[in-house]
Design an enzyme around this catalytic site. Sequence first.
Site, short mmCIF file in Angstrom:
data_model
loop_
_atom_site.label_atom_id
_atom_site.label_comp_id
_atom_site.label_asym_id
_atom_site.label_seq_id
_atom_site.Cartn_x
_atom_site.Cartn_y
_atom_site.Cartn_z
N LYS A 175 0.87 -1.06 -0.06
CA LYS A 175 -0.06 -0.08 0.02
C LYS A 175 0.69 1.31 0.10
O LYS A 175 1.67 1.37 0.95
CB LYS A 175 -0.84 0.03 1.35
N GLU A 251 10.15 1.06 10.66
CA GLU A 251 11.25 2.21 10.57
C GLU A 251 10.44 3.39 10.88
O GLU A 251 9.51 3.84 9.89
CB GLU A 251 11.72 2.30 9.04
N CYS A 285 13.21 10.70 7.41
CA CYS A 285 13.25 10.71 8.93
C CYS A 285 14.60 10.56 9.40
O CYS A 285 15.00 10.44 10.71
CB CYS A 285 12.22 9.47 9.35
N GLU A 382 9.70 15.74 15.66
CA GLU A 382 10.29 15.87 14.20
C GLU A 382 9.66 17.07 13.44
O GLU A 382 8.36 16.64 13.36
CB GLU A 382 9.89 14.47 13.71
C1 SIN Z 1 13.33 7.85 5.34
O1 SIN Z 1 13.31 9.25 5.36
O2 SIN Z 1 12.32 7.19 5.77
C2 SIN Z 1 14.35 7.32 4.73
C3 SIN Z 1 15.73 8.18 4.45
C4 SIN Z 1 16.76 7.42 3.70
O3 SIN Z 1 16.49 6.21 3.23
O4 SIN Z 1 17.81 8.10 3.90
#
Ligand code: SIN
Length: 481
Positions: A175, A251, A285, A382
């Site tokens: 998804k 993640e 992230c 964040e």
């Molecule tokens: C992400 O922001 O989820 C991954 C960033 C990355 O792979 O560098």
Amino acid sequence: MRLIERQALVGGVWQEAAEGRTFAVLNPASGLEIAQVPDCGAVDAQAALDAADLAFKSWRKTTAARRSAVLRRWADLMLAHQEDLARLLTAEQGKPLAEARGEVAYAAGFLTWFAEEGRRAHGSVVPSHRGDARIVVLKEPVGVVAAVTPWNFPLAMITRKIGPALAAGCTIVIKPAEDTPLSALALARLGEAAGVPAGVVNVVTTRSPADVVGAWMRSPLVRKLSFTGSTATGKLLMRQSADTVKRLSLELGGNAPLIVFDDADIEMAVRGTLASKFRNTGQTCVCANRILVEDGIHDRFAAALAAAVGALKVAPGEDEAAAQGPLINAAALAKVERHVGDAVAKGAIVLAGGAGHQRGGLFFAPTVLTGMTSEMALAQEETFGPVAGLFRFKGEAEAIALANATETGLSAYFFTRDLARAWRVAEALEAGMVGINEGVISTEVAPFGGIKQSGLGREGASEGLDEYLESKYVLFGGLSA
Ligand code: SIN
């Protein structure tokens, strides 16, 4: 090859949603509609799952060499269509074209990497505890995988799940984020051309994620969930996976510290901070979120960073000179505005930007703030936007305490020329990934993932394949001569 697909892919068939609904995909730079895609629901989710379950029975029996060849062809096709994929990605996600081209290569890298790793998924022979028995450990695919992926890397966050899943012999239902389904569908079209059999990869687009993902979470057919996204959603999915005890890769969010010590190379630190903080307009992230600067270097660093940030060109990603694009949607813009407003109200000083960009819409001016304190919202959450907030500190102990004062632990960065400090600080930081004198550390060859509330498991590297494999211990008894 046509790369704009407007249908979901279920069991090798491109199709509309069962209930016939669609939703619009918008260009965040212009607000204009790019395409309508199916707004799938629980019926489509179940059909995708049934197709993946059926395909698993044969895909798991194919040789590692065959699976590797398919993944390699897929990566080659991505690179052959790099420009088209990058333009599509920029259109729906907004990132500057140069970054989109980079993402296509990064995404293809995961397919190539796991094409190689999959051929080395060795089991083992264990020295037996009995003379009349022998023990072997077989590596077997986990089963059907559900992947729920974010909008900030619409290709790479999918291939880093598809690559290990397919290499291990799993099948997958995906998804994609509702803001960026077109890249996922284009990727699936290339997968089909690369020889991925029907049902091995299924893509279900929706703007009602709870309907689709809920059906997958309830089903015992899904043996593993791989999710990239917010910590709040990750926790919800973790709870939902309990009833059927699914394997999990999560993640989740970060609140990355980036520390600049007095002994840092200032040019390197400014370059690294720009790269980390402003990559994808601050929407990753692993972007630095809290920039901790030691007292002795603080003012020089702040001035140099503000000058560099002020020079970043803000424009639609299609403009080859763009360094910063729009934010993804109105909610993202509102969060950035809230963080800046809160910081200024509590005493922060604006050295650059500080407000919506003159282009209007979803563009925000790249911002540098000084005088940040831990009471401000940006210190706790964040920001996911182009805002560099600088916190002043004195001494290594204070830097480490500030850096670790967060519930998350994804990435952390620091700049120093002192080798002993480099080891000390790297070991003291509570993070799954640490960059020393470097602002961007993501690569398919290294294990990506976090500790604390940043998630579970690792993606990329050899660890990334293990997440999709079960160990089956087999004992051969009655072997006495
Ligand atoms: C992400 O922001 O989820 C991954 C960033 C990355 O792979 O560098």
